[in-house]
Write an enzyme that holds these catalytic residues in place. Structure first.
Site, PDB file in Angstrom:
ATOM      1  N   HIS A 169      72.968 185.311 115.643  1.00  0.00           N
ATOM      2  CA  HIS A 169      73.717 184.165 116.175  1.00  0.00           C
ATOM      3  C   HIS A 169      75.163 184.235 115.726  1.00  0.00           C
ATOM      4  O   HIS A 169      75.481 184.659 114.618  1.00  0.00           O
ATOM      5  CB  HIS A 169      73.084 182.835 115.754  1.00  0.00           C
ATOM      6  N   HIS A 171      78.432 181.919 114.976  1.00  0.00           N
ATOM      7  CA  HIS A 171      78.928 180.564 114.722  1.00  0.00           C
ATOM      8  C   HIS A 171      80.326 180.479 115.345  1.00  0.00           C
ATOM      9  O   HIS A 171      81.195 181.301 115.015  1.00  0.00           O
ATOM     10  CB  HIS A 171      79.075 180.279 113.228  1.00  0.00           C
TER      11      HIS A 171
HETATM   12  P1  5GP Z   1      72.935 181.212 109.231  1.00  0.00           P
HETATM   13  O1  5GP Z   1      72.964 180.530 107.914  1.00  0.00           O
HETATM   14  O2  5GP Z   1      71.634 181.969 109.430  1.00  0.00           O
HETATM   15  O3  5GP Z   1      74.143 182.035 109.535  1.00  0.00           O
HETATM   16  O4  5GP Z   1      72.986 180.063 110.303  1.00  0.00           O
HETATM   17  C1  5GP Z   1      71.857 179.376 110.738  1.00  0.00           C
HETATM   18  C2  5GP Z   1      72.351 178.073 111.258  1.00  0.00           C
HETATM   19  O5  5GP Z   1      71.325 177.493 112.022  1.00  0.00           O
HETATM   20  C3  5GP Z   1      72.744 177.089 110.174  1.00  0.00           C
HETATM   21  O6  5GP Z   1      74.119 176.762 110.285  1.00  0.00           O
HETATM   22  C4  5GP Z   1      71.837 175.907 110.434  1.00  0.00           C
HETATM   23  O7  5GP Z   1      72.485 174.681 110.237  1.00  0.00           O
HETATM   24  C5  5GP Z   1      71.423 176.102 111.872  1.00  0.00           C
HETATM   25  N1  5GP Z   1      70.116 175.569 112.183  1.00  0.00           N
HETATM   26  C6  5GP Z   1      68.963 175.770 111.506  1.00  0.00           C
HETATM   27  N2  5GP Z   1      67.945 175.135 112.108  1.00  0.00           N
HETATM   28  C7  5GP Z   1      68.468 174.529 113.198  1.00  0.00           C
HETATM   29  C8  5GP Z   1      67.905 173.718 114.224  1.00  0.00           C
HETATM   30  O8  5GP Z   1      66.706 173.426 114.257  1.00  0.00           O
HETATM   31  N3  5GP Z   1      68.750 173.251 115.176  1.00  0.00           N
HETATM   32  C9  5GP Z   1      70.087 173.566 115.186  1.00  0.00           C
HETATM   33  N4  5GP Z   1      70.832 173.062 116.185  1.00  0.00           N
HETATM   34  N5  5GP Z   1      70.645 174.326 114.220  1.00  0.00           N
HETATM   35  C10 5GP Z   1      69.847 174.807 113.245  1.00  0.00           C
END
Ligand code: 5GP
Length: 183
Positions: A169, A171
């Site tokens: 993903h 951001h």
């Molecule tokens: P990472 O930390 O893996 O780069 O980013 C994962 C992101 O997914 C985090 O910023 C977290 O807030 C978001 N996230 C996790 N679970 C959910 C969810 O159920 N719905 C949404 N909209 N975001 C989520």
């Protein structure tokens, strides 16, 4: 001492008005270590606590997250089994608001078909097209959100970068002055 305290509080209040909220959180966490008296009125304390706690939670979540190659919460979002605030969608990518935004605009962009892309470091030459589509989608999303003049695209890869969901993903972050270097 009193003058110093007033001065600190003035600075804090100025910061509160002038600085973006992530920076304000850092400022508050530093100042809160000092011996502020009971007369001090905390500035939106719940928000600060929530932000600090959320950051800690994300690091903790990232430390326990493992790239098993199995389904993630994003599969449920793609399947619309759980709700999300979708801001852009085409046949290849889905963009929705992060549940824990780090800025006024914080969108996640994911490939609908993960195809082994649990993290960027798993990318192979055959993923070139979808990687380009994700990046291009970030530009579309930035325009739709009105932040095309200044935004950041971040990919957290692996535990050391606090990746917590193993479905690639991007951001897309903006809507406030972003700082450099990032944390
Ligand atoms: P990472 O930390 O893996 O780069 O980013 C994962 C992101 O997914 C985090 O910023 C977290 O807030 C978001 N996230 C996790 N679970 C959910 C969810 O159920 N719905 C949404 N909209 N975001 C989520």
């Amino acid at each position: 001492m009193a003058a110093a305290l007033v001065s600190s509080l003035s600075l804090l209040r100025t910061s509160r008005l002038a600085l973006p909220y992530a920076t304000r959180s850092i400022a508050f966490s530093h100042l809160s270590l000092g011996s502020l008296t009971a007369s001090f009125t905390p500035l939106r304390p719940q928000r600060f606590v929530r932000h600090i706690t959320a950051s800690s939670n994300e690091e903790a979540a990232a430390k326990t997250a493992v790239d098993t190659g199995g389904p993630t919460i994003f599969d449920k979002i793609i399947a619309k089994e759980i709700p999300s605030d979708i801001v852009y969608e085409d046949d290849k990518v889905l963009a929705f608001r992060d549940i824990n935004p780090q800025a006024p605009v914080h969108i996640l962009i994911i490939p609908k078909l993960r195809d082994g892309l649990t993290q960027l470091s798993k990318a192979e030459a055959r993923h070139g097209e979808i990687l380009g589509q994700l990046l291009y989608a970030s530009k579309i999303v930035a325009e739709k959100e009105g932040i095309a003049e200044g935004f950041r695209v971040v990919i957290n890869n692996g535990p050391d970068a606090c990746q917590s969901v193993y479905h690639l993903h991007l951001h897309v972050i903006g809507g406030r002055q972003l700082k450099w270097p990032p944390g």
